[in-house]
Design an enzyme around this catalytic site. Structure first.
Site, mmCIF file in Angstrom:
data_model
loop_
_atom_site.group_PDB
_atom_site.id
_atom_site.type_symbol
_atom_site.label_atom_id
_atom_site.label_comp_id
_atom_site.label_asym_id
_atom_site.label_seq_id
_atom_site.Cartn_x
_atom_site.Cartn_y
_atom_site.Cartn_z
ATOM 1 N N CYS A 44 0.849 -1.198 0.000
ATOM 2 C CA CYS A 44 0.000 0.000 0.000
ATOM 3 C C CYS A 44 0.886 1.250 0.000
ATOM 4 O O CYS A 44 1.988 1.249 0.541
ATOM 5 C CB CYS A 44 -0.902 -0.006 1.231
ATOM 6 S SG CYS A 44 -2.017 1.422 1.306
ATOM 7 N N ASP A 46 0.492 3.845 1.650
ATOM 8 C CA ASP A 46 0.454 4.481 2.969
ATOM 9 C C ASP A 46 1.865 4.873 3.447
ATOM 10 O O ASP A 46 2.787 4.057 3.411
ATOM 11 C CB ASP A 46 -0.182 3.494 3.963
ATOM 12 C CG ASP A 46 -0.570 4.148 5.268
ATOM 13 O OD1 ASP A 46 0.304 4.756 5.919
ATOM 14 O OD2 ASP A 46 -1.754 4.055 5.641
ATOM 15 N N ARG A 48 3.024 5.212 6.256
ATOM 16 C CA ARG A 48 3.515 4.639 7.511
ATOM 17 C C ARG A 48 4.212 3.303 7.326
ATOM 18 O O ARG A 48 4.657 2.702 8.307
ATOM 19 C CB ARG A 48 2.340 4.464 8.490
ATOM 20 C CG ARG A 48 1.706 5.785 8.885
ATOM 21 C CD ARG A 48 0.362 5.561 9.550
ATOM 22 N NE ARG A 48 -0.602 4.980 8.628
ATOM 23 C CZ ARG A 48 -1.857 4.659 8.963
ATOM 24 N NH1 ARG A 48 -2.278 4.845 10.202
ATOM 25 N NH2 ARG A 48 -2.673 4.146 8.070
ATOM 26 N N HIS A 100 -2.106 -4.117 5.033
ATOM 27 C CA HIS A 100 -1.895 -3.688 6.421
ATOM 28 C C HIS A 100 -3.205 -3.371 7.117
ATOM 29 O O HIS A 100 -4.190 -3.022 6.478
ATOM 30 C CB HIS A 100 -0.946 -2.484 6.471
ATOM 31 C CG HIS A 100 -1.508 -1.221 5.900
ATOM 32 N ND1 HIS A 100 -1.815 -0.119 6.672
ATOM 33 C CD2 HIS A 100 -1.837 -0.879 4.635
ATOM 34 C CE1 HIS A 100 -2.287 0.845 5.901
ATOM 35 N NE2 HIS A 100 -2.309 0.422 4.657
ATOM 36 N N CYS A 103 -5.762 0.457 7.285
ATOM 37 C CA CYS A 103 -5.574 0.946 5.920
ATOM 38 C C CYS A 103 -6.762 1.835 5.528
ATOM 39 O O CYS A 103 -7.917 1.405 5.604
ATOM 40 C CB CYS A 103 -5.464 -0.246 4.961
ATOM 41 S SG CYS A 103 -5.316 0.229 3.224
#
Ligand code: CO
Length: 216
Positions: A44, A46, A48, A100, A103
């Site tokens: 992803c 993302d 993080r 994850h 998400c």
């Protein structure tokens, strides 16, 4: 959270380069000669979860494709070219599909709250939720439901990998990489191997190898 400024980022780069050069003066010279990564990581977008940080892998170890909610999209030419290059040219030994928990893409699909292009992008996950609604809705909390949907999403993306001609050709030629389905739990930082079974996708006895077709 305290974010680095652009100046900080550039400064950090110089400091890191100096540090690497102290350990190995030829480090970057060696990096520049080419790549032979054993892993393709599909994850992803993302911010993080840079997987290299979570797994302590070094530059040169992971070929990477990331998009919202780690989709293996069979009409995405960007993804397909990454997959083809990784398998046909780099000969990666492992493909990791890593979703994850927590998400935003999964959450938007679950709640039906996405708008614009993201809505279209996460719609297959929405479809997946509706398909598995009975199983998911039984779970006791909203987070448990979202977590399960994130896991099911990884399973589907692993399955989708085997729908690509790139993987099928690799399987026929017996040079296919091993595929792994993982989720990273942002709450603990730990990766969970979902042990997605890929056995069912391995054999296509009725399909001759492409080179056999060419010879006919
Ligand atoms: Co995400």
């Amino acid at each position: 959270m305290n974010y680095c400024s652009i100046a900080d980022i550039l400064h950090n780069n110089q400091a890191w380069v100096a540090q690497q050069q102290q350990v190995d003066p030829n480090y970057f010279e060696k990096l520049s000669t080419g790549q032979k990564p054993p892993y393709l990581y599909i994850g992803c977008s993302d911010s993080r979860l840079p997987l290299t940080r979570f797994t302590q892998t070094e530059p040169g170890e992971m070929f990477v494709h990331r998009n919202i909610a780690n989709q293996v999209c069979l009409t995405d030419i960007n993804f397909l070219s990454v997959l083809e290059y990784a398998i046909v040219h780099l000969h990666v030994q492992h493909v990791i599909v890593c979703g994850h928990y927590y998400c935003g893409g999964i959450q938007a699909a679950f709640e039906g709250t996405a708008t614009g292009l993201v809505d279209t992008w996460v719609n297959p996950i929405r479809e997946l939720y509706l398909q598995k609604k009975e199983e998911i809705d039984k779970l006791p909390s909203r987070q448990a439901k979202l977590n399960r949907l994130a896991e099911l999403n990884v399973e589907v993306q692993v399955k989708n990998l085997y729908q690509t001609s790139i993987m099928r050709n690799a399987l026929r030629e017996e040079c296919a990489p091993q595929v792994h389905g993982w989720v990273l739990d942002l709450y603990s930082g730990l990766i969970k191997d979902l042990k997605v079974s890929t056995e069912g996708w391995y054999f296509y006895p009725s399909c001759p190898a492409p080179h056999t077709l060419l010879l006919k």
